[in-house]
Design a protein around this motif. Structure first.
Motif, short mmCIF file in Angstrom:
data_model
loop_
_atom_site.label_atom_id
_atom_site.label_comp_id
_atom_site.label_asym_id
_atom_site.label_seq_id
_atom_site.Cartn_x
_atom_site.Cartn_y
_atom_site.Cartn_z
N GLU A 74 -32.28 31.02 39.76
CA GLU A 74 -33.17 29.94 39.31
C GLU A 74 -34.59 30.07 39.87
N LYS A 75 -34.74 30.85 40.94
CA LYS A 75 -36.09 31.08 41.50
C LYS A 75 -36.91 31.99 40.61
N ASN A 76 -36.27 32.63 39.61
CA ASN A 76 -36.95 33.64 38.78
C ASN A 76 -36.86 33.34 37.30
N PRO A 77 -37.40 32.18 36.87
CA PRO A 77 -37.24 31.79 35.47
C PRO A 77 -37.94 32.74 34.50
N GLU A 78 -38.92 33.49 35.00
CA GLU A 78 -39.68 34.37 34.10
C GLU A 78 -39.09 35.79 34.05
N ALA A 79 -37.97 36.01 34.71
CA ALA A 79 -37.45 37.38 34.83
C ALA A 79 -37.15 38.01 33.48
N ASN A 80 -37.42 39.31 33.45
CA ASN A 80 -37.14 40.16 32.30
C ASN A 80 -35.64 40.51 32.24
N GLY A 81 -34.98 40.28 33.38
CA GLY A 81 -33.57 40.61 33.54
C GLY A 81 -33.28 40.80 35.02
N PHE A 82 -32.02 40.93 35.36
CA PHE A 82 -31.62 41.01 36.76
C PHE A 82 -30.74 42.24 37.02
N ILE A 83 -30.87 42.77 38.23
CA ILE A 83 -29.87 43.72 38.74
C ILE A 83 -29.13 42.97 39.84
N PHE A 84 -27.87 42.70 39.64
CA PHE A 84 -27.06 42.05 40.66
C PHE A 84 -26.39 43.14 41.50
N ASP A 85 -26.64 43.08 42.79
CA ASP A 85 -26.15 44.11 43.73
C ASP A 85 -25.29 43.40 44.78
N GLY A 86 -24.00 43.68 44.76
CA GLY A 86 -23.10 43.03 45.73
C GLY A 86 -22.58 41.70 45.22
N PHE A 87 -22.80 41.39 43.99
CA PHE A 87 -22.29 40.18 43.35
C PHE A 87 -22.05 40.50 41.88
N PRO A 88 -20.95 40.12 41.26
CA PRO A 88 -19.82 39.39 41.84
C PRO A 88 -18.89 40.31 42.64
N ARG A 89 -18.14 39.71 43.54
CA ARG A 89 -17.19 40.45 44.36
C ARG A 89 -15.79 39.87 44.28
N THR A 90 -15.62 38.79 43.55
CA THR A 90 -14.28 38.21 43.34
C THR A 90 -14.22 37.73 41.89
N ALA A 91 -12.99 37.47 41.45
CA ALA A 91 -12.82 36.97 40.08
C ALA A 91 -13.57 35.65 39.90
N ALA A 92 -13.50 34.77 40.89
CA ALA A 92 -14.19 33.47 40.77
C ALA A 92 -15.70 33.68 40.64
N GLN A 93 -16.24 34.65 41.36
CA GLN A 93 -17.68 34.92 41.27
C GLN A 93 -18.05 35.47 39.89
N ALA A 94 -17.18 36.31 39.33
CA ALA A 94 -17.47 36.87 38.00
C ALA A 94 -17.45 35.77 36.95
N GLU A 95 -16.49 34.86 37.06
CA GLU A 95 -16.42 33.73 36.11
C GLU A 95 -17.66 32.86 36.24
N ALA A 96 -18.06 32.57 37.47
CA ALA A 96 -19.23 31.72 37.70
C ALA A 96 -20.49 32.38 37.15
N LEU A 97 -20.59 33.68 37.34
CA LEU A 97 -21.78 34.40 36.86
C LEU A 97 -21.86 34.33 35.33
N ALA A 98 -20.72 34.55 34.67
CA ALA A 98 -20.71 34.48 33.20
C ALA A 98 -21.13 33.08 32.76
N PHE A 99 -20.64 32.07 33.49
CA PHE A 99 -20.94 30.70 33.11
C PHE A 99 -22.43 30.41 33.24
N PHE A 100 -23.02 30.74 34.37
CA PHE A 100 -24.42 30.33 34.48
C PHE A 100 -25.41 31.28 33.82
N MET A 101 -25.01 32.49 33.49
CA MET A 101 -25.87 33.29 32.61
C MET A 101 -25.86 32.65 31.22
N GLY A 102 -24.71 32.12 30.82
CA GLY A 102 -24.61 31.41 29.54
C GLY A 102 -25.52 30.19 29.52
N GLU A 103 -25.58 29.49 30.64
CA GLU A 103 -26.44 28.30 30.73
C GLU A 103 -27.90 28.62 30.50
#
Ligand code: AP5
Ligand code: MG
Length: 191
Positions: A74-103
């Protein structure tokens, strides 16, 4: 937006490659390990909590990590895209990431995994431990525990992305330039 999960066990070269790729593709690089280390250095409450897990080679609890990652995105609303490094690391993190990228009307386009044999990882991290000052690099048992934690909780995420046809494995052994080339081939195919 192009969003990539740069994946791999401890010492696979995620941070090294993300530093190059973020410039090459104008992406925002978010490393959860780096954010935790920044908090440890600044002696925040989050840093104290994270340190108690990191020094043993264990994962920091999901709720803490997920909230922190969301705030970084959320600190980067103007981003062209993200490289996530070290995240997600669990199934719950992967689900959460899919959810808030959708948002934010976006999605993860690919998980690109650096494949490196365990004994090479141990060598790289012991070598870095001589100079890095990272407590989790200083002790071979902690390094091996980080790798064990990866196989217990994180490696399964390959299936999560494979099922969505978004998984790309890349040989992570070679020169840094060679590996950047291999990763770039995958990323260029997404653009
Ligand atoms: P984190 O900071 O993510 O560390 P890590 O995944 O254990 O791995 P590294 O950052 O050490 O390795 P890397 O793959 O980035 O490789 P690098 O480029 O540095 O996490 C640390 C801790 O934070 C975790 O244990 C956990 O406690 C906590 N944490 C973080 N995220 C979390 C999450 N999502 N959930 C819960 N907890 C979380 O390279 C490694 C070394 O190899 C360097 O010395 C480098 O110079 C060298 N090298 C790189 N490329 C090559 C090459 N091609 N050939 C030879 N050497 C190379
Ligand atoms: Mg790293």
């Amino acid at each position: 937006m192009t969003n990539i999960v740069l994946f791999g066990p401890p010492g696979a070269g995620k941070g090294t490659q993300a530093d190059i790729l973020k410039e090459k593709y104008s992406l925002v690089h978010i490393s959860t390990g780096d954010v935790f280390r920044y908090n440890i250095k600044n002696k925040t409450e989050l840093g104290d909590l994270a340190k108690s897990y990191m020094d043993k080679g264990h994962l920091v609890p999901d709720n803490v990590t997920i909230n922190m990652l969301k705030a970084e995105v959320e600190k980067n609303p103007e981003a062209n895209g993200f490289i996530f490094d070290g995240f997600p690391r669990t199934a719950a993190q992967a689900e959460a990431l899919a959810f808030f990228m959708g948002e934010i009307n976006s999605q993860i386009d690919a998980m690109v995994a650096l494949e490196v044999a365990d004994e090479v990882l141990v060598c790289r991290l012991l070598e870095r431990g001589k100079v890095s000052g990272r407590p989790d690099d200083a002790n071979e048992n902690v390094i091996r525990e980080r790798i064990a934690e990866y196989y217990r909780k994180t490696d399964i995420l390959k299936d999560f992305y494979q099922k969505k046809d978004k998984y790309y494995g890349v040989n992570g052994v070679g020169t840094i330039g060679e590996i950047t080339e291999r990763l770039s081939e995958v990323i260029d195919g997404l653009l």
